[in-house]
Design a protein around this motif. Structure first.
Motif, PDB file in Angstrom:
ATOM      1  N   PRO A   1     -16.071  59.003  32.884  1.00 48.70           N
ATOM      2  CA  PRO A   1     -16.248  60.072  33.062  1.00 48.70           C
ATOM      3  C   PRO A   1     -15.730  60.457  31.373  1.00 48.70           C
ATOM      4  O   PRO A   1     -14.814  59.641  30.991  1.00 48.70           O
ATOM      5  N   ILE A   2     -14.744  61.915  31.340  1.00 47.96           N
ATOM      6  CA  ILE A   2     -14.900  62.490  29.457  1.00 47.96           C
ATOM      7  C   ILE A   2     -13.165  62.322  29.916  1.00 47.96           C
ATOM      8  O   ILE A   2     -12.328  63.061  30.788  1.00 47.96           O
ATOM      9  N   LYS A   3     -12.279  61.900  28.303  1.00 51.34           N
ATOM     10  CA  LYS A   3     -10.988  62.007  28.410  1.00 51.34           C
ATOM     11  C   LYS A   3     -10.212  63.590  27.776  1.00 51.34           C
ATOM     12  O   LYS A   3      -9.636  63.399  27.423  1.00 51.34           O
ATOM     13  N   ALA A   4     -11.134  64.298  28.574  1.00 49.49           N
ATOM     14  CA  ALA A   4     -10.728  65.849  28.394  1.00 49.49           C
ATOM     15  C   ALA A   4     -10.793  66.779  30.084  1.00 49.49           C
ATOM     16  O   ALA A   4     -11.310  66.002  31.403  1.00 49.49           O
ATOM     17  N   GLY A   5      -9.911  68.057  30.085  1.00 51.03           N
ATOM     18  CA  GLY A   5     -10.042  68.785  30.876  1.00 51.03           C
ATOM     19  C   GLY A   5     -11.565  69.256  30.600  1.00 51.03           C
ATOM     20  O   GLY A   5     -12.481  69.280  29.883  1.00 51.03           O
ATOM     21  N   LEU A   6     -12.212  69.644  31.981  1.00 52.18           N
ATOM     22  CA  LEU A   6     -13.630  70.524  32.719  1.00 52.18           C
ATOM     23  C   LEU A   6     -13.646  72.046  31.167  1.00 52.18           C
ATOM     24  O   LEU A   6     -15.009  72.250  31.076  1.00 52.18           O
ATOM     25  N   SER A   7     -12.745  72.671  30.914  1.00 56.51           N
ATOM     26  CA  SER A   7     -12.309  74.153  30.876  1.00 56.51           C
ATOM     27  C   SER A   7     -12.630  73.064  28.847  1.00 56.51           C
ATOM     28  O   SER A   7     -13.398  74.184  28.237  1.00 56.51           O
ATOM     29  N   GLU A   8     -12.332  72.349  28.698  1.00 62.66           N
ATOM     30  CA  GLU A   8     -12.543  71.928  27.752  1.00 62.66           C
ATOM     31  C   GLU A   8     -13.944  71.441  27.311  1.00 62.66           C
ATOM     32  O   GLU A   8     -14.573  71.388  25.904  1.00 62.66           O
ATOM     33  N   ILE A   9     -14.660  70.162  28.694  1.00 61.50           N
ATOM     34  CA  ILE A   9     -15.496  69.841  28.025  1.00 61.50           C
ATOM     35  C   ILE A   9     -16.550  71.365  27.881  1.00 61.50           C
ATOM     36  O   ILE A   9     -17.333  71.410  26.722  1.00 61.50           O
ATOM     37  N   GLU A  10     -16.819  72.757  28.150  1.00 64.48           N
ATOM     38  CA  GLU A  10     -17.468  73.515  28.503  1.00 64.48           C
ATOM     39  C   GLU A  10     -17.264  74.433  27.401  1.00 64.48           C
ATOM     40  O   GLU A  10     -17.932  74.860  26.684  1.00 64.48           O
ATOM     41  N   MET A  11     -15.901  74.150  26.374  1.00 65.16           N
ATOM     42  CA  MET A  11     -15.900  74.634  25.120  1.00 65.16           C
ATOM     43  C   MET A  11     -16.474  74.091  24.097  1.00 65.16           C
ATOM     44  O   MET A  11     -17.132  74.227  22.781  1.00 65.16           O
ATOM     45  N   LEU A  12     -16.205  72.992  24.157  1.00 66.10           N
ATOM     46  CA  LEU A  12     -17.054  71.876  23.744  1.00 66.10           C
ATOM     47  C   LEU A  12     -18.367  71.370  23.222  1.00 66.10           C
ATOM     48  O   LEU A  12     -19.326  71.474  22.486  1.00 66.10           O
ATOM     49  N   GLU A  13     -19.092  71.615  24.370  1.00 70.83           N
ATOM     50  CA  GLU A  13     -20.377  72.177  24.441  1.00 70.83           C
ATOM     51  C   GLU A  13     -20.794  73.616  23.945  1.00 70.83           C
ATOM     52  O   GLU A  13     -21.796  73.349  23.059  1.00 70.83           O
ATOM     53  N   ALA A  14     -19.755  74.490  23.887  1.00 76.54           N
ATOM     54  CA  ALA A  14     -20.516  75.532  23.416  1.00 76.54           C
ATOM     55  C   ALA A  14     -20.804  75.996  21.905  1.00 76.54           C
ATOM     56  O   ALA A  14     -21.044  75.661  20.879  1.00 76.54           O
ATOM     57  N   GLU A  15     -19.465  74.844  21.664  1.00 76.06           N
ATOM     58  CA  GLU A  15     -19.647  74.861  20.026  1.00 76.06           C
ATOM     59  C   GLU A  15     -20.684  73.882  19.804  1.00 76.06           C
ATOM     60  O   GLU A  15     -20.863  74.628  18.550  1.00 76.06           O
ATOM     61  N   LEU A  16     -20.939  72.612  20.418  1.00 71.31           N
ATOM     62  CA  LEU A  16     -21.806  72.104  19.405  1.00 71.31           C
ATOM     63  C   LEU A  16     -23.389  72.581  19.342  1.00 71.31           C
ATOM     64  O   LEU A  16     -24.105  72.748  18.546  1.00 71.31           O
TER      65      LEU A  16
END
Length: 830
Positions: free
Chosen positions: A313-328
């Motif tokens: 598990p990543i130390k971040a929220g689900l919404s943050e993970i989605e935004m991060l993957e979209a930014e990458l």
């Protein structure tokens, strides 16, 4: 063969090998392709009619697929234990995440345990794991009591004849390294109810620390469950159905259904592509070694692999993970988004070779011994690679700047003779090694090809142009010194042989009788004699260039300032040709040694971990020992200030920065294991050499040489001897011009010059008593030299050469020649 024909031949060969092979398959290859497609169709039809639990060795349930039958002899009896181990890893990770996030519990209370076959919605996982993870593997305790498989290869694959029965990709050691590259950039995704599954491809690199050459690269295909963070990968080959049997290895019934639904679509598309293919490279789209055509020409048995991967598990929220993957995926330039690394656990099972490996980490090992598998996302890795390449290019630019400054400073033979040839050679060799290494890396890293090629060009420019130019200039200046040393060694050997032969023979009286019957006079002193060395050859061109560099106002009026025309003799032409041949051979040796080091370095990647570590560290110490030859040169020449302190300190700092990046930064682009202790050793060794150079500058170049070893180094000549009053009376050690100076009084010009130096208040008698006027041995200009009174301690100000000639400093230490202006012999060490 002349050069144009050779160039045309090379171009034709390049076109021949670079042209794509689009020929149609031969009849035998077409039959093999038809048979393979038939087998794949059968496996796909069997998968469509299968259900979860069809493969259960404990219940004696088998599947009629290659490698999945009971009589095939594979170690499937340990598969339930391997699957349970994978479930335990997932359960431990989820429990640890729930304990750290009590307010975000999913599906159960804090006292409940997580079902090993449950899906895990709501837990932050990367949905796209395209990236690189690396770490250590150890042997699992599941191997205890395992039955080692004994396979009948002829029965398994009757259509294939193996050249050997020794398996490749077999891990026999107890520990090693593991690196996995995931690729989901062009994956198909299937959505089923509240979960999804997508296909994934991975390249696994396994290294065995206890075996030589056991570094294997394996291509695996499988499925990824984004909501669960779990991945199942497998190899596929003639002896193992692999991707067609992957759903049988699922950890739950729902996972089996998702995998079967996805694979029935993707495998059908791949088989249709095979049927339409007209090229031979489409024979095995799921091959575990697609870049190894030797499997078709000389097939060898290799271990098959089954991997269970679990994302942490990543130390971040689900919404943050989605935004991060979209930014990458589609960068917009947001600086507040920081990419988090991937972390995974792995269980590796080989059913035909019978071993089980696990990633090294908690809870079996403490964090300082292993953190399972960690690494960056692909986008983050490419950004880090570009930054590292730009930083290396900046370091090389700094090295070029310092080298240009040093070349401008050391522009005379006098300064070049002090510089160690090996110091500049080691720096140049290091730049050449970096250039070729970066060029090789650029062939495999297409995303950073341009920055890599630009950096490689900078390193090659530093080595092939500037470094070699400076190195050859120093070699040319020091060539007479090497020739003189070689002649001295030959003369010593010749004298020793003559002495031995003369001791064995009787001496014979050699007399010459003239016509008058009397002995003639002895031979003149200039005639050559046996057993004695001849006068060193005078380099007229160098001498004339030296004379032309002198002060114009110091040449007497009755002498012409235009040097006479010198006609080169055949002997001088032969010497020039010899020097050119030696220089060309030096270039060839330089690149030959560079290629040998590169080949050894590439071959060291297949050595055991211990031997490879020793080699890399020995190479690092050798590279950072570039100051040692300069220390030795200072001792031999008894000189200092050979190189600028700006150059020494700057090069030391710049050339240690790449080592600091790899040994201190854990997430470096080459995944080198960090070792701060070894970095301290390298920095300490580098600055230890620097301290010795500073001590030579302060206390003398030979202050560290003991008296017992002084006889092994050439004696240093005193260029500033003390001229004493008792020497004036005896005339024993006074320079040339002493007789003339003693009979002539100083003129008014010299007295005026002495007064301008602060002696005007002294009487003329005291001036004549404390100073004497000598004639310069070159320009005959009058020079005042201090005479030290009897029993006084002082340092004279004269400049005297071995021929005892007092001369102007610019004449003796000329900017174009470094030889005695009287006897034309090379000057001794300073």
């Amino acid at each position: 063969m002349d050069v144009p024909r050779l160039v045309v031949l090379v171009i034709l060969l390049l076109i021949l090998f670079a042209s794509p092979d689009t020929q149609s398959p031969s009849p035998s290859q077409q039959r093999e392709l038809d048979y393979q497609v038939t087998q794949e169709r059968y496996a796909l039809d069997l998968l469509n009619t299968s259900s979860y639990g069809d493969l259960n060795p404990a219940a004696n349930k088998w599947v009629n697929e290659t490698g999945l039958r009971k009589h095939d002899g594979y170690a499937w009896d340990i598969l339930p234990n391997v699957q349970e181990r994978a479930r335990q890893q997932r359960g431990l990770l989820v429990e640890a995440w729930r304990r750290s996030n009590q307010d975000k519990q999913v599906g159960t209370t804090s006292d409940d345990t997580v079902p090993t076959n449950a899906t895990l919605p709501g837990i932050p996982f990367y949905h796209n794991v395209t990236g690189i993870v690396h770490g250590r593997w150890v042997r699992s305790s599941l191997e205890d009591g395992i039955r080692h498989p004994i396979l009948n290869l002829t029965a398994l694959v009757p259509r294939m004849v193996y050249t050997t029965d020794r398996y490749t990709r077999n891990m026999t050691g107890s520990e090693g390294g593991m690196l996995i590259r995931f690729d989901e950039r062009q994956s198909r995704t299937i959505q089923f109810e509240d979960t999804s599954v997508r296909e994934i491809t991975a390249e696994l690199t396994l290294e065995d620390d206890h075996s030589s050459g056991n570094v294997w690269q394996i291509t695996l295909h499988g499925v990824h469950y984004p909501q669960d963070g779990s991945i199942i990968l497998t190899t596929t080959g003639p002896r193992f159905a692999g991707i067609f049997a992957l759903p049988y290895f699922a950890l739950s019934s729902k996972s089996f259904t998702l995998a079967r639904k996805l694979l029935t679509q993707t495998l059908d598309i791949a088989i249709k592509t095979q049927e339409r293919a007209s090229e031979t490279n489409a024979l095995s789209p799921w091959s575990s070694s697609p870049e190894s055509p030797s499997d078709l020409l000389m097939p060898t048995p290799s271990c098959e692999y089954l991997l269970y991967m679990q994302q942490h598990p990543i130390k971040a929220g689900l919404s943050e993970i989605e935004m991060l993957e979209a930014e990458l995926r589609d960068p917009t330039g947001r600086r507040d988004m920081k990419s988090l690394p991937l972390q995974m656990s792995a269980v590796v099972f080989s059913p035909d070779c019978g071993f089980v490996l696990e990633s090294k980490g908690a809870p079996d090992y403490a964090q300082q011994y292993g953190l399972h598998l960690q690494g960056p996302k692909l986008e983050t890795y490419l950004q880090s690679s570009r930054r590292a390449i730009l930083a290396l290019g900046s370091v090389i630019c700094g090295q070029i700047f310092l080298l240009l400054r040093q070349m401008r400073e050391a522009s005379t033979p006098s300064t070049k003779s002090r510089i160690s040839l090996y110091t500049i050679g080691m720096l140049t060799m290091g730049d050449g090694f970096i250039s070729f290494s970066i060029f090789i890396i650029s062939l495999f890293l297409n995303a950073a090809f341009l920055p890599l090629v630009a950096t490689a060009f900078l390193a090659f420019f530093s080595a092939g142009f500037l470094g070699m130019k400076f190195w050859t200039d120093i070699w040319t200046v020091q060539r007479p010194e090497r020739q003189r040393n070689e002649r001295r060694r030959q003369q010593e050997g010749h004298n020793a042989a003559n002495n031995a032969s003369q001791a064995l023979s009787m001496p014979v009286q050699d007399t010459t009788i003239s016509l008058a019957g009397a002995d003639t006079l002895p031979l003149p002193v200039t005639a050559p004699r046996s057993g004695t060395s001849t006068v060193p050859r005078i380099d007229l061109s160098t001498a004339l260039s030296t004379a032309s560099e002198g002060p114009q106002n110091s040449v007497p009026g009755d002498q012409s300032t235009n040097p006479p025309t010198v006609v080169e003799s055949p002997r001088e032409n032969a010497q020039i040709n010899t020097a050119r041949l030696e220089l060309s051979s030096i270039y060839a040796r330089f690149y030959f040694v560079l290629v040998i080091i590169l080949l050894f370095t590439l071959h060291s990647t297949t050595w055991p971990s211990l031997f490879r570590t020793v080699y890399v560290r020995a190479l690092s110490v050798s590279y950072l020992s570039f100051l040692t030859p300069q220390i030795y040169r200072n001792i031999i020449r008894n000189c200092r200030k050979a190189l600028q302190w700006r150059f020494l300190i700057g090069q030391s700092m710049l050339r240690s920065l790449p080592f600091a990046y790899f040994y201190l930064y854990r997430d470096n682009v080459l995944f080198v294991e960090a070792d701060s202790n070894w970095m301290i050793v390298l920095v300490g060794w580098l600055w230890f050499q620097m301290c010795i150079l500073i001590s030579q500058e302060l206390f003398g170049p030979r202050f560290l040489v003991p008296q017992t070893c002084s006889r092994f180094i050439p004696a240093a000549y005193d260029y500033h001897p003390i001229l004493r009053e008792e020497d004036e009376e005896s005339g024993g050690s006074m320079p040339i011009g002493f007789t003339q100076a003693g009979t002539s009084a100083p003129d008014a010009t010299m007295a005026t010059s002495a007064s301008s130096r602060g002696l005007g208040s002294r009487k003329e008698d005291d001036l004549r008593k404390d100073k004497k006027t000598f004639d310069c041995a070159i320009c005959m200009q009058g020079l005042e030299v201090s005479i030290v009174p009897r029993d006084a301690e002082s340092q004279g100000m004269s400049n005297s050469t071995p021929a005892l000639g007092v001369g102007v400093k610019d004449w003796i230490f000329g900017r174009r020649a470094y030889m005695c202006p009287i006897c034309r012999d090379d000057l001794p060490p300073l």
